[in-house]
Motif scaffolding. Structure first.
Motif, PDB file in Angstrom:
ATOM      1  N   ASP A 229      -4.123   3.763   7.881  1.00  0.00           N
ATOM      2  CA  ASP A 229      -5.287   2.897   8.061  1.00  0.00           C
ATOM      3  C   ASP A 229      -6.605   4.004   8.769  1.00  0.00           C
ATOM      4  O   ASP A 229      -7.624   3.723   8.251  1.00  0.00           O
ATOM      5  N   LEU A 230      -6.182   4.529   9.750  1.00  0.00           N
ATOM      6  CA  LEU A 230      -6.899   5.581  10.246  1.00  0.00           C
ATOM      7  C   LEU A 230      -7.760   6.531   9.082  1.00  0.00           C
ATOM      8  O   LEU A 230      -9.085   6.764   9.175  1.00  0.00           O
ATOM      9  N   CYS A 231      -6.600   7.159   8.162  1.00  0.00           N
ATOM     10  CA  CYS A 231      -7.258   7.926   7.281  1.00  0.00           C
ATOM     11  C   CYS A 231      -8.302   7.456   6.099  1.00  0.00           C
ATOM     12  O   CYS A 231      -9.383   7.633   5.987  1.00  0.00           O
ATOM     13  N   ALA A 232      -7.880   6.052   5.980  1.00  0.00           N
ATOM     14  CA  ALA A 232      -8.725   5.288   4.897  1.00  0.00           C
ATOM     15  C   ALA A 232      -9.984   4.871   5.531  1.00  0.00           C
ATOM     16  O   ALA A 232     -11.063   4.941   4.867  1.00  0.00           O
ATOM     17  N   ALA A 233      -9.882   4.617   6.874  1.00  0.00           N
ATOM     18  CA  ALA A 233     -11.484   4.320   7.580  1.00  0.00           C
ATOM     19  C   ALA A 233     -12.259   5.450   7.600  1.00  0.00           C
ATOM     20  O   ALA A 233     -13.423   5.434   7.577  1.00  0.00           O
ATOM     21  N   ASN A 234     -11.648   6.680   7.816  1.00  0.00           N
ATOM     22  CA  ASN A 234     -12.572   7.810   7.663  1.00  0.00           C
ATOM     23  C   ASN A 234     -12.616   8.860   6.724  1.00  0.00           C
ATOM     24  O   ASN A 234     -13.085  10.031   6.558  1.00  0.00           O
ATOM     25  N   SER A 235     -12.008   8.419   5.523  1.00  0.00           N
ATOM     26  CA  SER A 235     -12.063   9.287   4.183  1.00  0.00           C
ATOM     27  C   SER A 235     -11.277  10.240   4.491  1.00  0.00           C
ATOM     28  O   SER A 235     -11.896  11.377   4.056  1.00  0.00           O
ATOM     29  N   TRP A 236     -10.278  10.355   4.945  1.00  0.00           N
ATOM     30  CA  TRP A 236      -9.212  11.458   5.013  1.00  0.00           C
ATOM     31  C   TRP A 236      -7.903  11.309   4.026  1.00  0.00           C
ATOM     32  O   TRP A 236      -7.735  10.126   3.808  1.00  0.00           O
ATOM     33  N   GLN A 237      -7.429  12.436   3.543  1.00  0.00           N
ATOM     34  CA  GLN A 237      -6.282  12.385   2.718  1.00  0.00           C
ATOM     35  C   GLN A 237      -5.013  12.489   3.644  1.00  0.00           C
ATOM     36  O   GLN A 237      -5.077  13.385   4.716  1.00  0.00           O
ATOM     37  N   LEU A 238      -3.998  11.644   3.520  1.00  0.00           N
ATOM     38  CA  LEU A 238      -2.853  11.489   4.239  1.00  0.00           C
ATOM     39  C   LEU A 238      -1.896  12.267   3.632  1.00  0.00           C
ATOM     40  O   LEU A 238      -1.390  11.612   2.573  1.00  0.00           O
ATOM     41  N   MET A 239      -0.864  13.018   4.185  1.00  0.00           N
ATOM     42  CA  MET A 239       0.221  13.301   3.533  1.00  0.00           C
ATOM     43  C   MET A 239       1.353  13.774   4.402  1.00  0.00           C
ATOM     44  O   MET A 239       1.475  14.101   5.589  1.00  0.00           O
ATOM     45  N   VAL A 240       2.491  12.693   3.925  1.00  0.00           N
ATOM     46  CA  VAL A 240       3.731  12.618   4.774  1.00  0.00           C
ATOM     47  C   VAL A 240       4.856  13.105   3.875  1.00  0.00           C
ATOM     48  O   VAL A 240       5.087  12.586   2.878  1.00  0.00           O
ATOM     49  N   PRO A 241       5.548  14.076   4.241  1.00  0.00           N
ATOM     50  CA  PRO A 241       6.966  14.324   3.523  1.00  0.00           C
ATOM     51  C   PRO A 241       7.664  13.194   3.492  1.00  0.00           C
ATOM     52  O   PRO A 241       7.754  12.375   4.305  1.00  0.00           O
ATOM     53  N   PRO A 242       8.606  13.064   2.589  1.00  0.00           N
ATOM     54  CA  PRO A 242       9.511  12.324   2.406  1.00  0.00           C
ATOM     55  C   PRO A 242      10.637  12.371   3.535  1.00  0.00           C
ATOM     56  O   PRO A 242      10.649  13.546   4.308  1.00  0.00           O
ATOM     57  N   PRO A 243      11.167  11.215   4.242  1.00  0.00           N
ATOM     58  CA  PRO A 243      11.622  11.336   5.649  1.00  0.00           C
ATOM     59  C   PRO A 243      12.896  12.536   5.648  1.00  0.00           C
ATOM     60  O   PRO A 243      12.921  13.112   6.522  1.00  0.00           O
ATOM     61  N   LYS A 244      13.446  12.596   4.649  1.00  0.00           N
ATOM     62  CA  LYS A 244      14.557  13.842   4.621  1.00  0.00           C
ATOM     63  C   LYS A 244      14.179  15.011   4.981  1.00  0.00           C
ATOM     64  O   LYS A 244      14.784  16.087   5.614  1.00  0.00           O
TER      65      LYS A 244
END
Ligand code: KG4
Ligand code: ZN
Length: 367
Positions: free
Chosen positions: A295-310
């Protein structure tokens, strides 16, 4: 198809309670192929003690590391003599465990005449997203693990500036302590997340730590106290009470992480093309935390990258990959240099942007 410029690196990780080994290939074009990723989680060894016991962790690494490495090599189908290098966590962490992994990696490097890359565990987390995501430099890194909570400006391999850190507990530690308080068992973070399902996140009005403070440091001790008060205010908690407390804590912790990350975004204020937020470390596996950051990234036009949990929690692939990234960047130490390096319990990844004193780079037991 492999080429002579492809790097095949064995990674060894033993800094806390996961015995891990992996083989990754870094292709000449910078892409990554994870050929094996073997993790032996020691939860059962420590369960009776309510937290990680350093001596038991070190012994378990001794008992399991050889077979874990053997499996990583067999699954990858890359024999030792086809490896380009060995990488191992050299700190920060529980020093007995780090010693087991680093010494084993030194022996393999010597026996097979391979370069050895001793690594800062935090650098493994910092670069982990680049195994699976198009995370070009520079990016803002939110590192949230059992021993660390930091915001780091990652400008390149080996080029890190710490923007903020925790002034007390780490994010994962606060999840673990909440689990313990609620009698949920280990591992704490996933237990709290599971318990929070069906819970009312707005039942308890928890504090917003450091809301009035400039900068982007974190604090979790106030939340811990508030959660303890909420739990002790109920005489005989029902399953619904436990779910409500877990959900309220998870929401407040995620909100705090997002608020401080927003401050860091303002602090570095990158041009539009460089607005990338990478999240790493065990707590990045938490869906509420991910949602709040989305939500934070969407509101500020940032790209979010999160590796898979493992690849968010401790693993050997991130260590192998960070080693490969260092080699590709021309930062391979000589064998003499790396053989001389001692395991380090404390080892900050990056200088604070103001040369500040916070954050020792300590990674202690997660109890
Ligand atoms: O990165 P990691 O595997 O080890 C360290 O380097 O510390 O992180 C472990 C931490 C633990 O505190 C664990 O409770 C937390 O990450 N964690 C989670 C979740 N999965 C792991 N916290 C919240 N939600 C999760 N799903
Ligand atoms: Zn870690």
């Amino acid at each position: 198809m492999t080429t002579s410029n492809d790097l095949f690196v064995l990674g060894v990780e033993t800094s806390c309670d996961d015995t891990a080994a992996a083989v990754v290939c870094r292709r000449a074009d910078g892409s990554c192929q994870i050929l094996s990723n073997e993790v032996w989680a020691q939860h059962d060894d420590h369960a009776a003690f309510g937290g990680v016991v350093p001596e038991i962790a070190a012994r378990s690494h001794v008992e399991r590391l050889d077979s874990t490495i053997e499996r990583a090599i067999a699954v990858a189908g890359i024999p030792f003599d086809r490896l380009s290098a060995v990488a191992a966590t050299a700190g920060p962490g529980l020093v007995g465990g780090v010693m087991v992994g680093l010494t084993t990696a030194k022996a393999i490097a010597l026996a097979h005449n391979l370069p050895l890359v001793p690594l800062n565990h935090l650098e493994g987390h910092a670069l982990s997203a680049r195994m699976t995501e198009p995370a070009a430099f520079p990016y803002l890194l939110l590192l949230i693990s059992g021993g660390h909570t930091q915001l780091i400006h990652v400008r390149g391999v080996g080029d890190y500036v710490r923007l903020g850190t925790t002034i007390d507990d780490a994010a994962g530690e606060s999840f673990d302590k909440t689990a313990k308080l609620l009698g949920l068992g280990a591992p704490g973070g996933p237990m709290v997340e599971a318990a929070a399902t069906g819970g009312r996140a707005n039942r308890f009005d928890l504090p917003r730590p450091l809301a009035q403070r400039a900068g982007c440091d974190f604090s979790f001790s106030g939340l811990k106290t508030a959660i303890r008060e909420a739990a002790t205010s109920i005489e005989q908690p029902t399953g619904q009470d436990v779910a409500d407390i877990a959900a309220s804590f998870q929401f407040a912790a995620a909100r705090h992480l997002a608020q401080r990350t927003e401050k860091a975004m303002e602090m570095i204020s990158p041009p539009e093309g460089d607005r990338r937020l990478v999240v790493a470390g065990g707590v990045a596996a938490n869906c509420s935390v991910k949602k709040m950051l989305q939500d934070l990234c969407a509101a500020n036009s940032w790209q979010l990258m999160v590796p898979p949990p493992k690849y968010c929690t401790d693993n050997g692939a991130m260590i192998a990959w960070a080693g490969a990234e260092r080699i590709a960047a021309g930062m391979t130490p000589t064998l003499d240099e790396s053989l001389g390096l001692a395991p380090r319990a404390r080892w900050p990844l990056a200088p604070h942007k103001d040369g500040g004193k916070l954050g020792s780079g300590r990674k202690g037991p997660k109890a």
